[in-house]
Design a protein around this motif. Structure first.
Motif, short mmCIF file in Angstrom:
data_model
loop_
_atom_site.label_atom_id
_atom_site.label_comp_id
_atom_site.label_asym_id
_atom_site.label_seq_id
_atom_site.Cartn_x
_atom_site.Cartn_y
_atom_site.Cartn_z
N ALA A 6 0.85 -1.20 0.00
CA ALA A 6 0.00 0.00 0.00
C ALA A 6 0.88 1.24 0.00
O ALA A 6 1.70 1.44 0.90
N GLU A 30 -0.77 -1.30 -4.51
CA GLU A 30 -1.95 -0.46 -4.25
C GLU A 30 -1.57 1.01 -4.39
O GLU A 30 -0.68 1.50 -3.69
N ASP A 59 -7.02 2.33 -4.89
CA ASP A 59 -7.84 2.35 -3.66
C ASP A 59 -8.76 3.57 -3.68
O ASP A 59 -8.59 4.53 -2.93
N LYS A 61 -11.85 3.71 -2.82
CA LYS A 61 -12.83 3.72 -1.72
C LYS A 61 -14.15 4.35 -2.20
O LYS A 61 -14.70 5.25 -1.57
N HIS A 132 -10.66 -4.36 7.51
CA HIS A 132 -9.85 -3.13 7.53
C HIS A 132 -9.88 -2.45 8.90
O HIS A 132 -10.94 -2.13 9.41
N LYS A 135 -6.74 3.93 9.44
CA LYS A 135 -5.62 4.73 9.97
C LYS A 135 -6.06 5.47 11.23
O LYS A 135 -5.33 5.53 12.22
N GLN A 138 -6.34 3.18 14.06
CA GLN A 138 -4.98 2.80 14.52
C GLN A 138 -4.34 3.94 15.31
O GLN A 138 -3.83 3.74 16.41
N GLY A 166 -4.39 -2.68 7.44
CA GLY A 166 -4.37 -1.78 8.58
C GLY A 166 -3.36 -2.16 9.64
O GLY A 166 -3.61 -3.07 10.44
N GLY A 167 -2.21 -1.51 9.59
CA GLY A 167 -1.19 -1.69 10.64
C GLY A 167 -0.62 -3.09 10.74
O GLY A 167 -0.19 -3.50 11.82
N GLY A 187 1.33 -1.42 4.34
CA GLY A 187 1.81 -0.09 3.98
C GLY A 187 3.02 0.27 4.78
O GLY A 187 4.15 -0.15 4.48
N SER A 188 2.79 1.02 5.88
CA SER A 188 3.88 1.61 6.68
C SER A 188 4.97 0.62 7.09
O SER A 188 6.13 1.02 7.17
O1 LIG Z 1 -6.26 1.69 3.16
C1 LIG Z 1 -5.33 2.17 3.75
C2 LIG Z 1 -5.52 3.43 4.48
O2 LIG Z 1 -6.87 3.76 4.47
C3 LIG Z 1 -3.99 1.48 3.72
O3 LIG Z 1 -3.88 0.77 2.54
C4 LIG Z 1 -3.88 0.48 4.84
O4 LIG Z 1 -4.11 1.12 6.06
C5 LIG Z 1 -2.48 -0.17 4.84
O5 LIG Z 1 -1.51 0.71 5.31
P1 LIG Z 1 -0.84 0.54 6.77
O6 LIG Z 1 -0.17 -0.81 6.77
O7 LIG Z 1 0.14 1.69 6.83
O8 LIG Z 1 -1.93 0.65 7.79
#
Ligand SMILES: O=C(CO)[C@H](O)[C@H](O)COP(=O)(O)O
Length: 215
Positions: A6, A30, A59, A61, A132, A135, A138, A166-167, A187-188
């Protein structure tokens, strides 16, 4: 298990540079909502141009305007778009119809989707369902654990393809793998790692059935 990288809160050139570093250890790319909001469909076009052989998920959404959003995404090079599971049913159905027309796919993001809404979506066998943790949940509500109990509870049926986002960390990946998740959206934990290539290698090793040993 597939790894979806992501890309969020980056410029398009940063996203391309980062993806090149980890390309061999990720399956899908993504183009994150933040890139689409900041740079529009150019971000999808540029990522597809840089990585023509990879599956590109936009993405989007999508919550409304399904035909328009699906059309601009698929023509820009997206192989998959996302629609919110709590969008009006007609919006979700239109995304699915558009994907069938373009021979592409739809991921249904289950963020804030009630079990009743989810139940009504289960007939859509060719969609990908995405659990999901957002963010904001999280970072602002401190919800960053993937509880075992939540994974099977949110499952549609074993025949559906399930993603989780998600995280996600190396620890939660093992848990998601054991829970039968098909696609881990990361992602992060890769993009913000001190060494993104090494982080992606570790995730991929674990996702493809290897045991990750932290040496
Ligand atoms: O959809 C997303 C944010 O809305 C990201 O794709 C998802 O959160 C993945 O990123 P991370 O691993 O940093 O949480």
């Amino acid at each position: 298990m597939k790894i979806q990288l992501a890309l969020d809160r980056l410029t398009i050139s940063e996203a391309i540079r980062l993806t090149r570093l980890v390309e061999s250890d990720i399956d899908w790319i993504e183009v994150g909502t933040s890139l689409i909001k900041e740079f529009g469909m150019e971000s999808v076009r540029e990522m597809k141009k840089a990585f023509p052989h990879k599956t590109i998920l936009a993405d989007t959404k999508t919550m409304d305007n399904a035909k328009y959003e699906a059309e601009i995404s698929f023509t820009a090079g997206a192989d998959i778009i996302t629609v919110m599971g709590n969008a009006p049913k007609v919006t979700i159905e239109t995304c699915i119809e558009m994907a069938r027309t373009y021979q592409k796919r739809v991921m249904i993001d289950l963020l804030n989707t009630s079990s009743e809404q989810l139940k009504s979506l289960l007939t859509i066998e060719d969609a990908i369902f995405c659990l999901h943790i957002s963010k904001d949940e999280q970072e602002l509500s401190g919800k960053n654990e993937w509880k075992n109990s939540e994974i099977p509870a949110a499952y549609p049926t074993p025949s559906h393809t399930i993603a989780a986002a998600g995280g996600i960390t190396i620890d939660s990946l093992s848990q998601l793998l054991a829970g039968g998740i098909d696609i881990a959206i990361i992602g992060s934990a890769i993009t913000k790692a001190a060494n993104p290539s090494e982080a992606a290698r570790q995730f991929n090793q674990l996702a493809k059935g290897g045991v990750f040993i932290n040496e």
